[in-house]
Design a protein around this motif. Structure first.
Motif, PDB file in Angstrom:
ATOM      1  N   ILE A  28      36.696  39.676  38.934  1.00 51.83           N
ATOM      2  CA  ILE A  28      36.328  40.958  38.321  1.00 51.83           C
ATOM      3  C   ILE A  28      35.425  40.788  37.106  1.00 51.83           C
ATOM      4  N   ALA A  29      35.597  39.695  36.370  1.00 48.28           N
ATOM      5  CA  ALA A  29      34.796  39.502  35.161  1.00 48.28           C
ATOM      6  C   ALA A  29      33.319  39.302  35.457  1.00 48.28           C
ATOM      7  N   ALA A  30      32.994  38.976  36.702  1.00 47.94           N
ATOM      8  CA  ALA A  30      31.590  38.771  37.062  1.00 47.94           C
ATOM      9  C   ALA A  30      30.848  40.074  37.313  1.00 47.94           C
ATOM     10  N   HIS A  31      31.578  41.180  37.460  1.00 45.36           N
ATOM     11  CA  HIS A  31      30.945  42.465  37.731  1.00 45.36           C
ATOM     12  C   HIS A  31      30.528  43.143  36.428  1.00 45.36           C
ATOM     13  N   PRO A  32      29.405  43.862  36.403  1.00 47.07           N
ATOM     14  CA  PRO A  32      29.126  44.730  35.253  1.00 47.07           C
ATOM     15  C   PRO A  32      30.278  45.716  35.090  1.00 47.07           C
ATOM     16  N   VAL A  33      30.777  45.870  33.867  1.00 40.62           N
ATOM     17  CA  VAL A  33      31.972  46.692  33.685  1.00 40.62           C
ATOM     18  C   VAL A  33      31.707  48.134  34.101  1.00 40.62           C
ATOM     19  N   GLN A  34      30.525  48.621  33.796  1.00 37.62           N
ATOM     20  CA  GLN A  34      30.141  49.979  34.186  1.00 37.62           C
ATOM     21  C   GLN A  34      28.963  49.894  35.152  1.00 37.62           C
ATOM     22  N   PRO A  53      39.091  54.658  66.686  1.00 38.90           N
ATOM     23  CA  PRO A  53      39.597  53.658  65.730  1.00 38.90           C
ATOM     24  C   PRO A  53      38.572  52.561  65.475  1.00 38.90           C
ATOM     25  N   GLN A  54      38.561  52.080  64.251  1.00 37.40           N
ATOM     26  CA  GLN A  54      37.630  51.039  63.847  1.00 37.40           C
ATOM     27  C   GLN A  54      38.405  49.805  63.388  1.00 37.40           C
ATOM     28  N   PRO A  55      37.824  48.636  63.462  1.00 39.37           N
ATOM     29  CA  PRO A  55      38.469  47.425  62.925  1.00 39.37           C
ATOM     30  C   PRO A  55      38.704  47.574  61.423  1.00 39.37           C
ATOM     31  N   PHE A  56      39.842  47.102  60.965  1.00 38.27           N
ATOM     32  CA  PHE A  56      40.152  47.232  59.543  1.00 38.27           C
ATOM     33  C   PHE A  56      39.173  46.446  58.679  1.00 38.27           C
ATOM     34  N   ASP A  57      38.635  45.383  59.216  1.00 35.56           N
ATOM     35  CA  ASP A  57      37.648  44.604  58.456  1.00 35.56           C
ATOM     36  C   ASP A  57      36.465  45.463  58.031  1.00 35.56           C
ATOM     37  N   ALA A  58      36.148  46.489  58.826  1.00 34.44           N
ATOM     38  CA  ALA A  58      35.020  47.358  58.487  1.00 34.44           C
ATOM     39  C   ALA A  58      35.289  48.132  57.211  1.00 34.44           C
ATOM     40  N   LEU A  59      36.572  48.509  56.998  1.00 32.04           N
ATOM     41  CA  LEU A  59      36.915  49.212  55.765  1.00 32.04           C
ATOM     42  C   LEU A  59      36.780  48.290  54.561  1.00 32.04           C
ATOM     43  N   LEU A  60      37.248  47.061  54.701  1.00 26.14           N
ATOM     44  CA  LEU A  60      37.109  46.103  53.603  1.00 26.14           C
ATOM     45  C   LEU A  60      35.637  45.815  53.321  1.00 26.14           C
ATOM     46  N   ASP A  61      34.842  45.772  54.355  1.00 26.28           N
ATOM     47  CA  ASP A  61      33.402  45.567  54.169  1.00 26.28           C
ATOM     48  C   ASP A  61      32.778  46.732  53.410  1.00 26.28           C
ATOM     49  N   GLU A  62      33.235  47.946  53.703  1.00 26.83           N
ATOM     50  CA  GLU A  62      32.726  49.114  52.992  1.00 26.83           C
ATOM     51  C   GLU A  62      33.109  49.070  51.513  1.00 26.83           C
ATOM     52  N   LEU A  63      34.294  48.578  51.225  1.00 24.01           N
ATOM     53  CA  LEU A  63      34.679  48.405  49.827  1.00 24.01           C
ATOM     54  C   LEU A  63      33.711  47.463  49.121  1.00 24.01           C
ATOM     55  N   ASP A  64      33.409  46.354  49.767  1.00 27.63           N
ATOM     56  CA  ASP A  64      32.504  45.371  49.158  1.00 27.63           C
ATOM     57  C   ASP A  64      31.090  45.911  49.002  1.00 27.63           C
ATOM     58  N   ARG A  65      30.605  46.634  50.001  1.00 29.81           N
ATOM     59  CA  ARG A  65      29.221  47.097  50.001  1.00 29.81           C
ATOM     60  C   ARG A  65      28.994  48.319  49.133  1.00 29.81           C
ATOM     61  N   VAL A  66      29.962  49.258  49.152  1.00 27.63           N
ATOM     62  CA  VAL A  66      29.738  50.575  48.557  1.00 27.63           C
ATOM     63  C   VAL A  66      30.622  50.833  47.339  1.00 27.63           C
ATOM     64  N   VAL A  67      31.914  50.573  47.478  1.00 26.11           N
ATOM     65  CA  VAL A  67      32.855  50.996  46.450  1.00 26.11           C
ATOM     66  C   VAL A  67      32.808  50.106  45.209  1.00 26.11           C
ATOM     67  N   VAL A  68      32.920  48.815  45.399  1.00 24.65           N
ATOM     68  CA  VAL A  68      32.958  47.915  44.234  1.00 24.65           C
ATOM     69  C   VAL A  68      31.686  48.006  43.398  1.00 24.65           C
ATOM     70  N   PRO A  69      30.481  47.987  43.992  1.00 21.89           N
ATOM     71  CA  PRO A  69      29.282  48.072  43.152  1.00 21.89           C
ATOM     72  C   PRO A  69      29.142  49.396  42.402  1.00 21.89           C
ATOM     73  N   ALA A  70      29.852  50.430  42.851  1.00 22.27           N
ATOM     74  CA  ALA A  70      29.747  51.740  42.203  1.00 22.27           C
ATOM     75  C   ALA A  70      30.995  52.070  41.379  1.00 22.27           C
ATOM     76  N   SER A  71      31.829  51.076  41.098  1.00 20.77           N
ATOM     77  CA  SER A  71      33.072  51.310  40.365  1.00 20.77           C
ATOM     78  C   SER A  71      32.932  50.926  38.902  1.00 20.77           C
ATOM     79  N   THR A  72      33.562  51.707  38.049  1.00 20.41           N
ATOM     80  CA  THR A  72      33.816  51.252  36.684  1.00 20.41           C
ATOM     81  C   THR A  72      35.068  50.389  36.754  1.00 20.41           C
ATOM     82  N   HIS A  73      34.978  49.177  36.268  1.00 20.98           N
ATOM     83  CA  HIS A  73      36.050  48.200  36.481  1.00 20.98           C
ATOM     84  C   HIS A  73      37.053  48.260  35.327  1.00 20.98           C
ATOM     85  N   TRP A  74      37.996  49.192  35.486  1.00 25.77           N
ATOM     86  CA  TRP A  74      39.002  49.439  34.442  1.00 25.77           C
ATOM     87  C   TRP A  74      39.877  48.227  34.174  1.00 25.77           C
TER      88      TRP A  74
END
Length: 478
Positions: A28-34, A53-74
């Motif tokens: 987490i420390a490697a990500h820009p905080v905001q 139904p979709q493979p669960f790996d696709a959801l984890l991939d979406e987290l990596d691609r979309v959610v984490v880069p757009a998150s404020t890392h509380w």
């Protein structure tokens, strides 16, 4: 994939989820905080809902691609904004156990364990914080875990309204109710007044004591006396232990003495700072709490417990049910009718409730009370060190005295208040834009200040030192 819950499939997927969380937290420390994203960019990156139904790996991939880069890392160790949001990994395990049980704890009868674990935990924490026995179930009061301090304030206000006028439930508010706060009281009190239908006129902002920001007992006494003389009814007073802007601690004892003379309920909002009372050296913060009617502090801010977990204690265990209980026939049961159990649905606004106590119990089990005290003391010590650095640097000054692990500072340019405020704002914006840390601000006595709230789960000396070096570098550049 199956069309029903399969424990073996869950076992495999859960391993993948736990691995993802562990990897995220480890890095987490490697990500820009905001994040640096434009409004709407997240939505535009999300695919339509799938028909199949979709493979669960696709959801984890979406987290990596979309959610984490757009998150404020509380949970970043370089998160210093607002107040901390301690989602320790132990609390996540407790949350998983709670979700796994899937209990709906609205009544004792719907989950005896959910109710009694919470009762036990709240009584034990009351003792650990040296709260008066009157706030325990054995002492005639009791505690509950609300979702937030905002909800705690609302239910306290509803109980206060009922005590002031039991007829209000049938007849509604009369328009003569008054609620007393300071200029630094959290906005949740104003929202509670609005939700309760009292109208903006019901909120009375009391002056601060001279030379500070704490609510003045003398000004409160004068305001309440004037309202009573005008035929108005004081309903609730809210002193704060650790205000959001500056960490100010209101004089609870004197405020409670004034409020009791006028018959008003006293609700203490100690959302951030109250948990510090686990440490004996900080228990002076609670001076006068034995005189109040309700007390709230958040485990999800500074006590290593993932949101949501707001701890609310009341002196009178009957006060919240008296104001909030409604019992349709389908909720009637022998245990409730006996009067021998607590039905927590009567202590909150929603009917349903989660097994929140498990995640906090998991934290205490894993860390012990001594571990929690060490967590709090470590952050206070880091703030004290930063305070010394600020005091020694002529380019900075403290706007108000340090409050536990919160500092409010500003930049000094030598060119006057307006230039100092502009430089302070610019320094904060540049630090945040760098991604190296995240800070928030307040306006104190009309002046712009940077708030540094130290309290993230993994924040250590190296992170505070890095923040200070960045602040110094940005101050030298403006």
């Amino acid at each position: 994939m199956t069309d029903r819950d399969d424990p073996e499939e869950f076992r495999a997927l859960a391993h993948a989820v736990v691995d993802w969380i562990a990897d995220y937290r480890a890095g987490i420390a490697a990500h820009p905080v905001q994040p640096h994203v434009e409004p709407g960019s997240v939505r535009s990156a999300l695919a339509p809902l799938p028909e199949q139904p979709q493979p669960f790996d696709a959801l984890l991939d979406e987290l990596d691609r979309v959610v984490v880069p757009a998150s404020t890392h509380w949970q970043s160790p370089s998160y210093f904004a607002y107040f901390p949001a301690n989602a320790s990994l132990h609390s996540l395990l407790g949350d998983m156990l709670s979700g796994g049980l899937g209990a709906q704890g609205m009544l004792w009868a719907t989950s005896p364990a959910c109710t009694e674990v919470e009762q036990h935990l709240m009584d034990e924490l009351a003792a650990a914080m040296a709260l008066p026995d009157a706030f325990t179930f054995a002492g005639g009061g009791g505690g509950t875990i609300e979702d937030s301090a905002s909800s705690s304030a609302l239910v306290a206000l509803l109980a206060a309204l009922h005590r002031a006028n039991p007829g209000w439930i049938a007849d509604g508010v009369r328009g003569d109710e008054r609620v007393y706060v300071s200029a630094e009281t959290h906005s949740s009190l104003a929202k509670a007044v609005r939700v309760a239908g009292l109208g903006a006129r019901a909120l009375v902002v009391v002056d601060a004591a001279p030379g500070g920001h704490a609510l003045s007992p003398d000004a409160l006494d004068a305001a309440m006396a004037a309202d009573v003389a005008a035929g108005l009814r004081p309903v609730l007073v809210c002193p704060t232990i650790g205000t959001t802007a500056t960490g100010t601690v209101d004089p609870v004892r004197r405020i409670a003495e004034v409020a009791r003379r006028h018959g008003a309920w006293v609700h203490v909002d100690a959302a951030w700072a109250g948990v510090a009372a686990l440490c004996p050296e900080h228990r002076a913060l609670l001076d006068g709490v034995e005189l109040v009617d309700s007390f709230c502090t958040d485990a999800h801010k500074w006590l290593l417990t993932a949101f949501d977990a707001s701890l609310l204690w009341v002196r009178d265990a009957a006060a919240l049910p008296a104001a909030l209980s409604l019992t349709p026939e389908y909720l009637r049961n022998a245990a409730s009718e006996s009067g021998a159990v607590v039905d927590y649905r009567d202590w909150q606004v929603p009917l349903g409730r989660r097994f929140r106590a498990l995640k906090l119990r998991a934290v205490v089990h894993a860390r012990g009370l001594e571990g929690l005290r060490a967590h709090l003391r470590g952050h206070v010590a880091l703030a004290a060190e930063l305070e010394r650095w600020v005091a020694a640097d002529p380019r900075f000054e403290l706007a108000v005295p340090r409050s536990l692990a919160l500092l409010c500072l500003r930049v000094r340019t030598g060119r006057g208040p307006e230039e100092d405020d502009a430089a302070t704002r610019q320094v904060m914006e540049r630090v945040n834009a760098s991604g190296s840390a995240f800070l928030s601000h307040a306006v104190v006595d009309g002046r712009y200040v940077i708030r540094v709230a130290i309290g993230a789960v993994t924040t250590g000396p190296e992170h505070v030192e890095a923040l200070w070096q960045r602040l110094q570098a940005e101050a030298a550049a403006v």
